[in-house]
Design a protein around this motif. Structure first.
Motif, short mmCIF file in Angstrom:
data_model
loop_
_atom_site.label_atom_id
_atom_site.label_comp_id
_atom_site.label_asym_id
_atom_site.label_seq_id
_atom_site.Cartn_x
_atom_site.Cartn_y
_atom_site.Cartn_z
N THR A 94 0.84 -1.20 0.00
CA THR A 94 0.00 0.00 0.00
C THR A 94 0.87 1.24 0.00
OG1 THR A 94 -1.73 -1.16 1.24
CG2 THR A 94 -1.82 1.25 1.20
N ASP A 95 0.55 2.18 -0.90
CA ASP A 95 1.24 3.46 -0.93
C ASP A 95 0.61 4.43 0.06
OD1 ASP A 95 2.88 2.51 -2.88
OD2 ASP A 95 2.33 3.97 -4.40
N GLY A 96 1.43 5.34 0.58
CA GLY A 96 0.93 6.35 1.48
C GLY A 96 1.91 7.49 1.63
N VAL A 97 1.54 8.48 2.43
CA VAL A 97 2.43 9.60 2.74
C VAL A 97 2.93 9.41 4.17
CG1 VAL A 97 2.55 12.09 3.11
CG2 VAL A 97 1.38 11.18 1.10
N PHE A 98 4.26 9.56 4.36
CA PHE A 98 4.92 9.26 5.62
C PHE A 98 5.78 10.44 6.05
CE2 PHE A 98 4.04 5.31 3.51
CZ PHE A 98 3.76 4.38 4.51
N THR A 99 6.06 10.48 7.37
CA THR A 99 7.08 11.39 7.87
C THR A 99 8.45 10.78 7.62
OG1 THR A 99 7.20 10.42 10.08
CG2 THR A 99 5.49 12.08 9.70
N LEU A 100 9.49 11.55 7.85
CA LEU A 100 10.85 11.03 7.68
C LEU A 100 11.21 10.01 8.75
CD1 LEU A 100 12.84 14.20 6.59
CD2 LEU A 100 11.89 12.38 5.17
N ASP A 101 10.40 9.89 9.78
CA ASP A 101 10.61 8.86 10.80
C ASP A 101 9.89 7.57 10.46
OD1 ASP A 101 12.15 10.59 12.36
OD2 ASP A 101 10.37 11.43 13.31
N GLY A 102 9.17 7.56 9.35
CA GLY A 102 8.45 6.36 8.95
C GLY A 102 7.03 6.28 9.45
N GLU A 103 6.51 7.34 10.08
CA GLU A 103 5.13 7.34 10.54
C GLU A 103 4.20 7.60 9.36
OE1 GLU A 103 2.12 10.00 13.36
OE2 GLU A 103 4.28 10.41 13.32
N ARG A 104 3.22 6.73 9.20
CA ARG A 104 2.29 6.90 8.08
C ARG A 104 1.22 7.92 8.44
NH1 ARG A 104 0.06 1.68 5.17
NH2 ARG A 104 -1.03 1.32 7.16
N LEU A 105 1.09 8.94 7.60
CA LEU A 105 0.08 9.98 7.80
C LEU A 105 -1.25 9.58 7.20
CD1 LEU A 105 2.30 13.12 7.02
CD2 LEU A 105 1.78 12.09 9.24
N TRP A 106 -1.22 8.93 6.06
CA TRP A 106 -2.42 8.40 5.44
C TRP A 106 -2.03 7.43 4.32
CZ3 TRP A 106 -3.00 9.56 0.21
CH2 TRP A 106 -2.31 10.66 -0.28
N ALA A 107 -2.97 6.60 3.92
CA ALA A 107 -2.72 5.58 2.89
C ALA A 107 -3.71 5.73 1.76
CB ALA A 107 -2.81 4.18 3.49
N ALA A 108 -3.27 5.41 0.56
CA ALA A 108 -4.14 5.44 -0.62
C ALA A 108 -5.01 4.19 -0.63
CB ALA A 108 -3.31 5.53 -1.88
N ASP A 109 -6.27 4.33 -1.02
CA ASP A 109 -7.17 3.18 -1.06
C ASP A 109 -6.79 2.22 -2.18
OD1 ASP A 109 -8.62 4.16 1.07
OD2 ASP A 109 -10.04 5.25 -0.19
N GLU A 110 -6.28 2.76 -3.27
CA GLU A 110 -5.92 1.91 -4.41
C GLU A 110 -4.91 2.64 -5.27
OE1 GLU A 110 -9.09 1.34 -7.19
OE2 GLU A 110 -9.99 3.29 -6.77
N GLY A 111 -4.30 1.89 -6.19
CA GLY A 111 -3.36 2.48 -7.12
C GLY A 111 -2.05 2.87 -6.46
N THR A 112 -1.28 3.68 -7.17
CA THR A 112 0.03 4.12 -6.69
C THR A 112 0.05 5.64 -6.58
OG1 THR A 112 0.93 4.23 -8.93
CG2 THR A 112 1.21 2.15 -7.75
N LEU A 113 0.88 6.13 -5.67
CA LEU A 113 1.10 7.57 -5.55
C LEU A 113 2.39 7.91 -6.27
CD1 LEU A 113 0.16 8.11 -1.79
CD2 LEU A 113 -1.32 8.23 -3.81
N ARG A 114 2.36 8.98 -7.08
CA ARG A 114 3.49 9.27 -7.96
C ARG A 114 4.35 10.44 -7.50
NH1 ARG A 114 2.31 7.17 -13.18
NH2 ARG A 114 1.48 5.08 -12.83
N SER A 115 3.73 11.59 -7.15
CA SER A 115 4.56 12.78 -6.92
C SER A 115 3.81 13.83 -6.11
CB SER A 115 5.01 13.39 -8.25
OG SER A 115 3.89 13.78 -9.03
N PHE A 116 4.61 14.72 -5.45
CA PHE A 116 4.09 15.90 -4.78
C PHE A 116 4.04 17.06 -5.76
CE2 PHE A 116 5.96 13.61 -1.13
CZ PHE A 116 4.90 13.66 -0.22
#
Length: 710
Positions: free
Chosen positions: A264-286
């Motif tokens: 599962t793809d998601g957005v994380f802090t630099l410490d590895g804490e997951r802020l949220w996860a995508a329901d499907e597919g892949t996350l590409r870029s900010f």
């Protein structure tokens, strides 16, 4: 008079991208053929900090030669806009946001291209199993001396946010008959080969670099046996980031990353804490500001998320059904609110679409046929060490939605008639057709820059009834910030100044130690007795090398070491100019100390407000004859007050702007098939000052005299 001569006259009034003086005819002729084809989409720009434009039709002479008809093209489902405002690849041509096009070899395929030294680092597909070849391409050919043909990398090179260094992962090429070497990350300065390296894994392990957290630390992932996501500064031991198994992108502004945990793809802090996860597919870029995240479903359909929360942004109804491909370089953020995507198929053709989060859709590259898409889009690295105006105009308006304000509070010249805000009109019988003018009220003196028989003239009227004194010039005029002196350049080398109280112009000592013809950029100081006082200063730009010189009446040349070409001097002693040591970066410099107050690599700096408190800024990239947005910045800090533009379906073509008072400027704008004068202000307001005014896209309607220092 033929069409080329008419275009030369119109272009004489265009402000050069790095110098407010006019283009010479030699500059124009090589563009004339191309510009004829673009007359339906471009506008002539005025020259100097003192003027907007006059009608071309009123001084163009005989009717132009007929323009050959344009071949009809099949109707497209979306309007065609400007080319991508990112670095991008079309077949074997690399298109830089700086405006140049470089040839790239394609015999091994092309994976990525990044500027490096005097050419480009190119990764290709000559190897397999997660590795690629790396070449330094200069003038369209691979450099044979470095790197060697068998040099292999994992992933693609990544540039540091400050643009000074490039990093890549070196690996052994597959099936190489050599002693295995550890996998290492190498960081090399952009303009030489003095690399720094760190071993990060045993031989045979591949990986990729996702991006830089800041100017020293980068985030990378390893595959096969080692695995994991890591951060390193190449000095201390790498630190693993949580249990992440993959990483795609880094947001240095908010210290976040797009990573993968399990499947599962998601957005994380630099410490590895997951802020949220995508329901499907892949996350590409900010997005460049880190505010949005682009995701792509398995079928290639894009989804935009709020980067902080993971909230899904509703897909605009106007967006077409998409299937983004190729996976890695099929999409890029053009700005904080605009996406570029490669769309199509072998059957329908491949194109680049520009998708605004406001629902706008247009082509950035029209469809071409082929089995595989020829386009690759490259995100520009976000910068975290400078203040800059918004990448996308934050104040967009349609002309028909603006309110009407007061008429321009500066003199206006229409044809040969000067019209004043109090209703007074003065007819000036100039020899040539005006493209700039200045009025000194105390002396009742008009100084008019004109064009006559392909020559630049400066005509001085001491009272409207007198026959003018006429001087030959190499372009237009500049006016000091105090509004007391007009200057021009004769023969490319001799500065000529006319103070409002002087009976005749004074010629300063010519400067001939620089090859090529210069262009006058600015005048300052006390020029009331220029030949004797030593306090009259002029600045001259030279295109090659990128430099300026500062002269006083004795002819002694000096220059600020930081700046190349300059664009303006303020009454407070600051200089606007281009950073000669960092391409496409501009700075405000203290004239006394020579130290920069602030810099930007997002805009070119145009002119100071009369009291030096604000700065007008333009986009670095514009078309041949006009810009499509303009910004106001705080002169002390560089912070953006606002950035103005039209809308995607009603874009503005903006000529040069002039300051009307201390906190508002007048823009000459073509929109909806007519010319307008718009007033923009530091309170972020926009209103119509004049218009609509008839005239073609190459025939703006008037010359304006700017407000000068109080």
């Amino acid at each position: 008079m033929n069409t080329e001569e008419q275009l030369a006259q119109a272009l004489a009034r265009r402000g050069d991208a790095h110098n407010p003086a006019a283009l010479t005819l030699n500059d124009v002729r090589h563009r004339a053929q191309r510009i004829r084809r673009r007359r339906a989409t471009t506008t002539a720009m005025a020259v100097g900090v003192v003027a907007l434009l006059v009608p071309l039709a009123w001084w163009a002479g005989p009717d132009p030669e007929p323009i050959p008809p344009v071949d009809e093209t099949p109707a497209l489902p979306h309007p065609v806009g400007a080319e991508p405002a990112v670095n991008w690849l079309s077949g074997g041509s690399y298109h830089s946001v700086d405006g140049y096009i470089a040839a790239i070899p394609t015999d091994h395929g092309v994976q990525s291209v990044i500027p490096f030294r005097d050419g480009h680092l190119v990764t290709d597909e000559r190897f397999f199993e997660g590795t690629g070849g790396l070449s330094l391409v200069i003038d369209g050919s691979r450099l044979p001396s470095w790197p060697p043909y068998e040099f292999a990398v994992a992933g693609d090179p990544i540039r540091t946010p400050d643009g000074d260094r490039i990093a890549w992962i070196e690996v052994d090429p597959p099936e190489a008959d050599t002693t295995p070497s550890p996998t290492r990350i190498t960081v090399s300065p952009t303009y030489d080969l003095d690399p720094q390296s760190q071993e990060v894994a045993e031989a045979g392990v591949t990986g990729w670099i996702a991006g830089y957290v800041d100017d020293t630390r980068l985030v990378y992932a390893l595959s096969f046996g080692t695995g994991g996501v890591w951060v390193t500064d190449l000095v201390n031991d790498p630190v693993r980031i949580g249990e992440l198994t993959g990483v795609t992108a880094v947001d240095p502004t908010h210290q976040r990353l797009i990573g993968r945990l399990g499947d599962t793809d998601g957005v994380f802090t630099l410490d590895g804490e997951r802020l949220w996860a995508a329901d499907e597919g892949t996350l590409r870029s900010f997005s460049p500001d880190g505010g949005w995240v682009l995701g792509v479903d398995a079928d290639g359909t894009p989804t935009v998320y709020e980067a902080a929360t993971g909230g899904v942004v509703p897909t605009p109804a106007a967006w077409p059904s998409l299937s983004i491909w190729p996976e890695t370089y099929g999409q890029a953020w053009e700005s904080d609110h605009v996406l570029l995507v490669v769309d199509g198929s072998a059957d329908t053709g491949w194109s680049v679409l520009r998708l605004g989060l406001d629902g706008t859709v247009e082509y950035a590259a029209t469809p071409v046929q082929g089995e595989r898409p020829p386009f690759r889009l490259f995100d520009a690295a976000p910068r975290v060490d400078e203040q800059q105006p918004p990448a996308l105009a934050d104040l967009r308006s349609r002309i028909n939605e603006l309110s009407r304000g007061d008429s321009p509070q500066v003199p206006v010249m229409v044809m040969r008639t000067a019209r004043f805000p109090d209703g007074r009109e003065v007819r000036l019988e100039t020899r040539g057709w005006p493209h700039q003018f200045m009025y000194f009220p105390d002396a009742d003196r008009f100084v008019v820059a004109t064009i006559a028989e392909s020559k630049y003239l400066v005509e001085v009227f001491d009272g409207p009834e007198r026959t003018p004194s006429v001087y030959l010039a190499n372009s237009g005029i500049v006016v000091d910030a105090a509004g007391t002196t007009v200057a021009w350049l004769e023969g490319g080398y001799t500065p000529t100044v006319l103070h409002q109280d002087a009976a005749e112009p004074a010629r300063l000592e010519p400067y001939r130690d620089v090859a090529g013809e210069g262009r006058l950029a600015a005048v300052a100081g006390d020029c009331s007795n220029a030949a004797a006082s030593g306090d009259c200063q002029v600045m001259i730009n030279f295109p090659s090398p990128d430099m300026h010189i500062s002269l006083r009446d004795g002819g002694h040349g000096s220059q600020n070491e930081l700046l190349g070409n300059v664009s303006a001097l303020s009454t407070t002693g600051d200089i606007l100019g281009r950073n000669r040591h960092q391409a496409d970066c501009w700075a405000v410099v203290d004239a006394g100390s020579g130290a920069p107050r602030w810099s930007t690599c997002a805009s070119r700096l145009d002119s100071f407000a009369p009291d030096g408190g604000l700065v007008l800024a333009r986009p670095l990239r514009s078309d041949d004859l006009s810009d499509h947005e303009v910004g106001i910045l705080d002169a002390a800090t560089g912070e953006a007050v606002g950035t103005w533009a039209g809308t995607a379906d009603d874009p503005w073509q903006i000529g040069l702007a002039v300051w009307e008072d201390l906190d508002s400027a007048l823009l000459q704008v073509r929109a909806e098939g007519a010319w307008w004068v718009l007033r923009i202000s530091a309170d972020r307001s926009t209103e119509i000052a004049a218009g609509p005014i008839a005239g073609s896209d190459a025939e703006p309607a008037m010359v304006l005299v700017p407000m000068l220092a109080p």
